[in-house]
Design an enzyme around this catalytic site. Structure first.
Site, mmCIF file in Angstrom:
data_model
loop_
_atom_site.group_PDB
_atom_site.id
_atom_site.type_symbol
_atom_site.label_atom_id
_atom_site.label_comp_id
_atom_site.label_asym_id
_atom_site.label_seq_id
_atom_site.Cartn_x
_atom_site.Cartn_y
_atom_site.Cartn_z
ATOM 1 N N ASP B 154 55.892 13.558 19.281
ATOM 2 C CA ASP B 154 56.033 12.542 18.222
ATOM 3 C C ASP B 154 57.448 12.391 17.658
ATOM 4 O O ASP B 154 58.120 13.388 17.403
ATOM 5 C CB ASP B 154 55.144 12.903 17.018
ATOM 6 C CG ASP B 154 53.690 13.089 17.373
ATOM 7 O OD1 ASP B 154 52.898 13.342 16.439
ATOM 8 O OD2 ASP B 154 53.332 13.009 18.566
ATOM 9 N N ASP B 365 43.329 9.290 18.167
ATOM 10 C CA ASP B 365 43.255 10.528 18.941
ATOM 11 C C ASP B 365 42.329 10.375 20.133
ATOM 12 O O ASP B 365 42.561 10.929 21.200
ATOM 13 C CB ASP B 365 42.737 11.630 17.997
ATOM 14 C CG ASP B 365 42.964 13.023 18.538
ATOM 15 O OD1 ASP B 365 42.222 13.942 18.153
ATOM 16 O OD2 ASP B 365 43.891 13.206 19.355
#
Lengths: 178, 669
Positions: B154, B365
């Site tokens: 990320d 997710d």
């Protein structure tokens, strides 16, 4: 200590051993809890999944899928560990297979030093998708090892298949954590 | 947690019996001077346990044949949502991690579909490709951000501060797979030429020892920086922590201090301790408080929690959620920001009022895609409502129809624009990543604005500084591609390119063609770009080899539907992108609005193993990771192609060779 007492103790001990063996046997269907069967139904190898989970003392007591996932990961680690040891042994005893065996050593090293730790850390930490990656990677590396034996018979077929199959089950169990 | 630097140690023995093979105890027993009877007893005990272990171990290892038949329900072969043929000895589980990436529909693909090896690889060739170092080292990019080695994921805390763009990122200092996560750091003057700095934060506190995870920066009106980030504690609980620069006068923000009172937020009641992460940049409320949102879930409903604070240390959980969407699962990396209805400049995160819409974005997710929706922010109620609930967060529009996740925007106050960073993962095997020693890239930073022509989607475009990388250009005007044609676009090189192309279908053919009721999706045909319709596909073959043994088509597919309305789709087809079998082979994309009078337009950044394709000014974007084995270095080619059956295509193409960004460690630090 007198001999009769020793005999009694041994008899008692053997009884306890047999009891322990029976109560922890994977053949006991009652220890395949609904959590285990429900989870294993969503994997590519129900039987392998159930037998692995029930063979581990944590399995029947598991409160959630995370514990089941960690058990499978441990099982993959155990199988990969023995496979790696066999590869090392074969490198000495079967020098004609050096090429593919060296690749296999590489692949299993990746499984043991990168992919399994990734899966453990991810599942424990609650970011399951990286655990899936680690298990899929392990399966693929076991396949890579097997595929390296192109013109000769692989001495590791059974082990590779077990690691690959178990890791695929692991990925499917972890998927259920997301 | 694995220590990846350790050489692998030898086998330690059957784990189930480990506590028993305690040699020191046995030695002790054997050497006790008290007499042999006690030692005989101990020997008997250990022998008995040893025998039990042998039996158990033997039973465990034979988990194959014998035990299965004794299990309850042992005949079930595990059919379920998984499409893999269960229990088959020849099953090959999924190899690449493209499982849930890169399709516009949430398909549950089988490994065979993923790998595109429908016919199997049973012709005696190894299923996994023998990558050599030349092929692997070619994959590294020239002008996309990536650390020198190892794993990245990320983007974290991007900001512009004292003349430098700062970029932080999830980094594994020990391996090319995820794990041991800390914060990497780099700076740049122009979002292109990055210089690596030392790690900004490591896992050195109990509240982040299991991972220094994602966070965001807020710049206060006085210029101070507050960094909120998620820590995974020593007990794997997800908490939010505060950090700030050790020296606000240091433009490089080298050192960071963790607030002594951390954590500042722990999971609230009703929220699972593993579903609480990725705090956003804060924005101001009309009451003068700071407000943040954190993604989570309740059962299968993805939600965004809201907290207010005055000081970034004490927080108040607001009632209800900013928003939630049933069935979407955990919301990771939530982002919340305003966009101007009139387009143009970006807006400060605290902007509100007339002429402003608000975007809510979540990384799902469950399918590893980033979704956004545009709507209305009700500041008083602390709620946000989508303009169109049918395309709400998680069930509607994606930033990118390829590989793009955990994205995060920031407001660049120096140029008044909102910039989007996105994590671009790998679509090859983990084995290849470990072998090449690195994994993941960041996307080219993109500006984000509202599409004023449609009003219902965003436009993304590479930051203008990307044009600084342009070297020599070549222009190809009015290149004609008849139905079925493949036209070479002759270039000196084809691995580092900036391509701008405008394409037109033969108008007469478009008018003539009959209406079709084809229900098209990029992924619906396994033939990808080889699936021919009257008006498509047509586009470019990127990273292709001279004989097209390897090719990556990026293309438009047009369908003339009811009332002669045209629908356009923008797709990428990786089914023939590489001769290797252990890479992603999917076909993916989405529909893209093409308005009256618009030509079909695409800009593509080609940078070795990444292709970023922007259609219609950024209305639809596809990022691809491609791993050719032959179409590399001087052997890579670019072609224009037209597989439509009825219409010719005319294209005007301008191609620049792109320079390296020379991303390297900050000198003389």
């Amino acid at each position: 200590m007198t001999t009769p007492k020793l005999a009694n103790l041994t008899a008692a001990f053997i009884s306890i051993s047999i009891f322990l063996f029976l109560s922890s046997s994977p053949a006991d269907g009652a220890t395949a809890t609904s959590l285990i069967t429900g989870t294993c139904k969503q994997t590519p190898d129900f039987n392998l999944c159930v037998s692995t989970l029930t063979a581990d003392p944590r399995g029947p007591k598991a409160a959630g899928v995370q514990t089941l996932a960690l058990i499978i990961i441990d099982a993959v680690k155990a199988k990969a560990t023995t496979a790696y040891a066999d590869i090392k042994r074969l490198l000495k005893t079967a020098p004609e297979l050096e090429g593919p065996l060296k690749s296999c050593a590489q692949q299993y090293n990746v499984i043991l030093t990168a992919e399994i730790p990734e899966a453990e850390e991810a599942v424990s930490g609650g970011v399951a998708k990286f655990g899936e990656d680690g298990m899929r990677g392990s399966a693929s590396d076991a396949d890579l090892c097997e595929d390296g034996f192109v013109k000769v018979k692989s001495p590791l077929t059974v082990e590779n298949k077990v690691v690959s199959g178990l890791a695929a089950v692991g990925a499917a169990v972890i998927r259920q954590l997301e | 947690m694995g220590d990846h630097n350790q050489p692998f140690l030898s086998v330690s023995g059957d784990p189930e019996c480990a506590p028993v093979h305690d040699d020191s105890v046995v030695d002790d027993a054997l050497h006790r001077p008290q007499g042999s009877s006690k030692s005989k007893l101990l020997l008997a005990v250990f022998s008995g346990i040893f025998v039990v272990c042998l039996i158990l171990a033997g039973g465990y290892d034979k988990s194959g044949v014998v035990k299965i038949h004794q299990l309850e329900g042992g005949d079930e072969m595990g059919v379920g949502p998984m499409e893999m043929p269960a229990g088959s000895a020849t099953t090959r589980p999924s190899v690449s991690r493209g499982k849930s990436a890169g399709v516009s529909e949430k398909a549950n693909l089988s490994p065979q579909q993923l790998l595109g090896g429908g016919e199997g690889s049973g012709d005696g060739l190894s299923e996994d490709f023998p990558w050599n170092n030349s092929m692997l080292s070619w994959q590294r990019t020239a002008f996309h951000f990536q650390p020198e080695k190892n794993w990245m994921n990320d983007p974290n805390g991007p900001l512009f501060y004292k003349g430098w763009y700062h970029f932080f990122y999830q980094y594994n200092p020990n391996a090319a797979v995820w794990g041991d996560i800390v914060w990497g750091h780099a700076v740049s003057r122009d979002l292109i030429h990055w210089l690596h700095l030392p790690l900004a934060m490591v896992a050195d506190q109990w509240y982040d020892v299991q991972g220094v995870w994602t966070g965001s920066a807020t710049i206060l009106p006085d210029g101070k920086v507050m960094m909120l980030y998620t820590g995974s504690t020593n007990e794997s609980v997800q908490v939010q922590n505060l950090a700030y620069p050790a020296d606000h006068d240091d433009p490089l923000l080298l050192d960071w201090v963790k607030h002594p009172g951390n954590p500042v937020l722990v999971p609230p009641p009703g929220i699972h301790h593993k579903d609480f992460r990725d705090p956003t940049t804060a924005w101001q409320t009309s009451e003068g408080k700071w407000r943040i949102t954190i993604g989570s879930k309740v059962n299968k409903t993805g939600i965004a929690l809201i907290y207010d604070t005055d000081d970034f240390v004490n927080f108040e959980l607001k009632d209800g959620f900013l928003h939630g969407v049933p069935g979407t699962g955990m919301w990771e990396c939530v982002d919340f920001y305003p966009v101007a209805v009139a387009g143009g400049d970006g807006l400060d995160t605290s902007a509100n009022g007339a002429g402003v819409r608000h975007v809510v974005k979540a990384s799902l997710d469950d399918d590893r895609h980033d979704y956004y929706a545009i709507g209305t922010y009700d500041e008083e109620a602390g709620k946000w409502y989508p303009d169109n609930p049918a395309i709400d967060v998680g069930i509607g529009i994606r930033y990118d129809y390829g590989i793009f996740y955990a994205s995060k925007t920031f407001f660049d106050q120096s140029k008044q624009r909102r910039i989007l960073w996105g994590w671009i993962g790998e679509w090859d095997s983990e084995a290849a990543d470990v072998r090449k020693g690195w994994a993941s890239l960041q996307g080219m930073p993109r500006t984000v604005v509202l599409d004023t022509k449609t009003g219902s989607n965003l436009l993304q475009w590479p930051v203008e500084e990307s044009e600084r990388l342009r070297l020599r250009s070549k222009e190809f005007k009015n290149v004609v591609a008849k139905p079925g044609a493949v036209v070479p676009i002759k270039l000196e090189a084809a691995t580092q390119l900036d391509i701008v192309a405008e394409l037109e279908l033969d108008k007469e053919a478009v008018d003539r063609v009959v209406e079709s009721n084809e229900e098209f999706k990029c992924s619906s045909s396994s033939k990808g770009a080889a699936h021919r319709g009257a008006l498509g596909p047509f586009g470019l073959l990127v990273l292709s080899e001279e004989t097209l043994s390897e090719q990556t088509p990026v293309y438009f597919y047009v369908v003339k539907g009811k009332n002669a309305t045209l629908r356009t789709y923008f797709c990428a087809d990786q089914s023939r992108s590489s001769l290797a079998n252990d890479v992603n082979k999917q076909i993916y994309g989405s529909s893209v609005p093409v308005l009256q009078g618009e030509k079909f337009g695409v800009r593509m950044l080609v940078d070795h193993s990444i292709i970023e394709s922007f259609a219609q000014g950024g209305r639809s974007v596809i990022t691809s990771r491609v791993y050719p084995t032959k179409a590399i270095y001087g052997a890579a080619r670019l072609f224009l192609f037209n597989n439509a059956t009825e219409a010719g295509v005319t294209a005007s193409i301008k191609v620049w060779q792109m320079n390296s960004a020379f991303i390297r460690p900050f000198p003389n630090l």
